[in-house]
Design an enzyme around this catalytic site. Structure first.
Site, PDB file in Angstrom:
ATOM      1  N   ASP A  62       0.830  -1.205   0.000  1.00  0.00           N
ATOM      2  CA  ASP A  62       0.000   0.000   0.000  1.00  0.00           C
ATOM      3  C   ASP A  62       0.864   1.254   0.000  1.00  0.00           C
ATOM      4  OD1 ASP A  62      -2.626   1.430   0.420  1.00  0.00           O
ATOM      5  OD2 ASP A  62      -1.610   2.017   2.265  1.00  0.00           O
ATOM      6  N   HIS A  63       1.960   1.215   0.733  1.00  0.00           N
ATOM      7  CA  HIS A  63       2.847   2.369   0.816  1.00  0.00           C
ATOM      8  C   HIS A  63       3.725   2.514  -0.425  1.00  0.00           C
ATOM      9  CE1 HIS A  63       2.516   2.526   5.509  1.00  0.00           C
ATOM     10  NE2 HIS A  63       1.352   2.569   4.881  1.00  0.00           N
TER      11      HIS A  63
ATOM     12  N   THR B 125       4.020   7.459  -6.626  1.00  0.00           N
ATOM     13  CA  THR B 125       3.750   6.816  -7.906  1.00  0.00           C
ATOM     14  C   THR B 125       2.722   5.709  -7.730  1.00  0.00           C
ATOM     15  OG1 THR B 125       5.455   5.102  -7.737  1.00  0.00           O
ATOM     16  CG2 THR B 125       6.134   7.248  -8.584  1.00  0.00           C
TER      17      THR B 125
ATOM     18  N   SER C 177       8.564   2.041  -4.899  1.00  0.00           N
ATOM     19  CA  SER C 177       8.829   3.443  -4.567  1.00  0.00           C
ATOM     20  C   SER C 177       8.921   3.655  -3.065  1.00  0.00           C
ATOM     21  CB  SER C 177       7.755   4.353  -5.162  1.00  0.00           C
ATOM     22  OG  SER C 177       6.490   4.103  -4.579  1.00  0.00           O
TER      23      SER C 177
END
Length: 539
Positions: free
Chosen positions: A164-165, A189, A195
């Protein structure tokens, strides 16, 4: 009922507490403020037009308000084998799709009380909806050891949070004018590109690099480096403890997440060292980018090969989520926008909150249980990993792959509903936050989404029993809501019976499936692609 700004943002309010633990980039605040101002002026112009019957000539000639930065177009290098840091130029036609700091997309139009921006607060009958705390305590009772899933470990939940992050981060945008609009952005992103390890802007990525041999920065004991610019990033800042710096601003949230970030940084550096051994002529940039590319492929392989099959069950193939057993798979479609949908970030992928347990366990290398830490004591706490005996990164990782995970259902750990990010006598309730954010973002109610996903129309509570819910969960919903069409999406969908072979109900399986399909088919750098410029060498 309109929201009073001072009451909403005063010390101790939900907004103030949530803002204190949700990182918002300055760029997000600026873009949101500019958008709100433009819409306020737009509404004033509409009132003027209704009164006078014409648009002022100065508006037609000069426009109004601050310039709002919409999706810009970039000049791209189609032969580049590596992703940009912020995701631009992944799509060579629509060059801003999927990049950081763009608005989230929608499957359905928002449902605001004023048709512009005000949170959904009114019920079908016209009275005020139940408070989100009331819905939380009524529909989402505490989970317990009896709700543990016998087949899956806590790592399933932890991967979900780590993922999720990688793909969603919604900023807090304070209400500065009663009824003023909010433009919801994704700060990172959209792509499954790791990321959270490397950052979502070039500046952020640069701050994490050593620029020597392609490696990422680390500190003593091969820990994550210190975050020297955000002193409030954690609550343990007494030497030798410090806040960790990673590619995502939420890395300090709990020791399980801290451990995941650390092992991925270590793996990047291991890959860079090995690549240098095999390719002594490569410089720092090539080593960094090749290691980053491999780690990004790890993230995609684990997500689509291990995580999603457990979550989505028999809904994998209808959404083209399965990986090919061997060889390449040319799934990329440049007409598919991989950008995050509002409903996914705001409700559907928050289903993982039901999987969180009340403790984080640590195990020795021989898998002896070294003890458990209550989640409320672990929030934003780096002291455990840095300084505590028997609380190591390896110990927490072994705990994640040993302990059973909570089942996905309407129940949520009391550590999240009563003790989330405690601060003195105050704390937050994750279920209430999820529900309130859905209303703030203008998400249509649950019954609209189940119809969107092809399920039978539910005209009353009994229709839920006959299609998607048990008697027990419908009784909880009936106690909280006056009408079936008032049910908030998070509460209604998380309470559904599971799809075959999966851990979520049909509504969330549908919404998750559509988003993850877009993330796969809309990614030119998808790891199975056979594109000459971006593909991996055959194994």
């Amino acid at each position: 009922m309109s929201l009073d700004y001072q009451a909403a943002n005063q010390l101790g309010s939900t907004t103030q507490q949530h803002s204190s633990i949700t990182f918002t980039f300055l760029d997000s605040s600026r873009r949101g403020a500019d958008h709100r101002l433009n819409v306020i002026v737009s509404r004033l112009i509409l009132e003027h037009v209704r009164t006078l019957g014409e648009v002022p000539s100065s508006i037609l000639e000069e426009g109004f308000g601050p310039e709002v930065l919409c999706d810009r177009e970039y000049t791209c290098n189609e032969k580049s084998p590596y992703r940009t840091a912020d995701g631009h130029c992944n799509n060579l036609v629509y060059t801003s799709w999927g990049r950081s700091f763009i608005p989230m997309r929608r499957y359905l139009p928002p449902v605001y009380d004023d048709a512009v921006s005000s949170p959904r607060q009114n019920s079908t009958s016209g009275v005020e909806l139940p408070s989100t705390r009331t819905v939380s305590t009524t529909v989402h009772p505490p989970s317990s050891a009896e709700d543990l899933h016998p087949l899956f470990t806590v790592m399933l939940m932890q991967w979900g949070q780590f993922l999720d992050h990688d793909i969603t981060s919604t900023p807090i945008q304070e209400l500065t004018h009663p009824g003023s609009p909010v433009e919801q952005l994704n700060q990172i992103t959209a792509y499954v590109d790791a990321s959270q390890v490397y950052g979502s802007s070039q500046d952020e990525q640069n701050s994490l690099r050593t620029f020597v041999d392609g490696k990422l920065r680390t500190a003593a004991n091969d820990f994550l480096p210190p975050d020297l610019e955000n002193e409030g990033a954690c609550r343990t800042q007494t030497t030798p403890d410090y806040c960790f710096l990673a590619g995502d601003h939420r890395a300090n949230e709990n020791p399980g997440l801290q451990s995941m970030h650390t092992i991925f940084v270590r793996e990047h550096n291991r890959l860079a060292s090995r690549l240098k051994e095999l390719n002594c002529h490569w410089g720092d940039e090539r080593l960094f980018q090749e290691a980053r590319k491999i780690v990004g492929a790890y993230a995609q392989k684990i997500t689509y090969g291990d995580f999603l099959p457990v979550i989505s069950g028999d809904q994998m193939d209808p959404h083209n989520l399965s990986l090919v057993p061997v060889g390449y798979s040319n799934v990329y479609d440049n007409t598919t926008d991989a950008s995050i949908r509002n409903v996914f970030a705001t409700a559907a992928f928050r289903m993982g909150h039901s999987m969180v347990g009340s403790f984080l366990a640590s195990y020795s290398p021989d898998y002896d249980n070294l003890g458990q830490t209550p989640l409320s004591e672990a929030f934003d706490n780096t002291h455990l990993i840095i300084s505590e005996d028997n609380r190591t990164i390896g110990g927490f990782i072994r705990g994640l792959v040993t302990e059973c995970v909570q089942s996905v259902d309407c129940k949520i750990s009391q550590e999240l509903t009563d003790n989330l990010f405690p601060d003195g006598n105050r704390s937050l309730d994750v279920a209430a936050l999820n529900i309130q954010r859905g209303r703030d973002h203008g998400l249509p109610p649950y019954t609209v989404w189940r119809t969107f996903c092809g399920m039978p129309v539910a005209g009353n509570f009994d229709d839920l029993i006959n299609t998607t819910h048990s008697n027990a969960t419908v009784n909880k919903l009936r106690m909280a809501y006056d009408d079936v069409h008032d049910i908030d999406l998070f509460s209604g969908a998380i309470s559904e019976e599971h799809v075959s072979g999966g851990l979520v109900g049909p509504t969330f399986a549908c919404l998750l499936g559509q988003q993850f399909q877009a993330l796969k088919e809309g990614d030119r750098y998808w790891f199975e692609e056979d594109n000459d410029y971006v593909r991996f060498s055959p194994g």
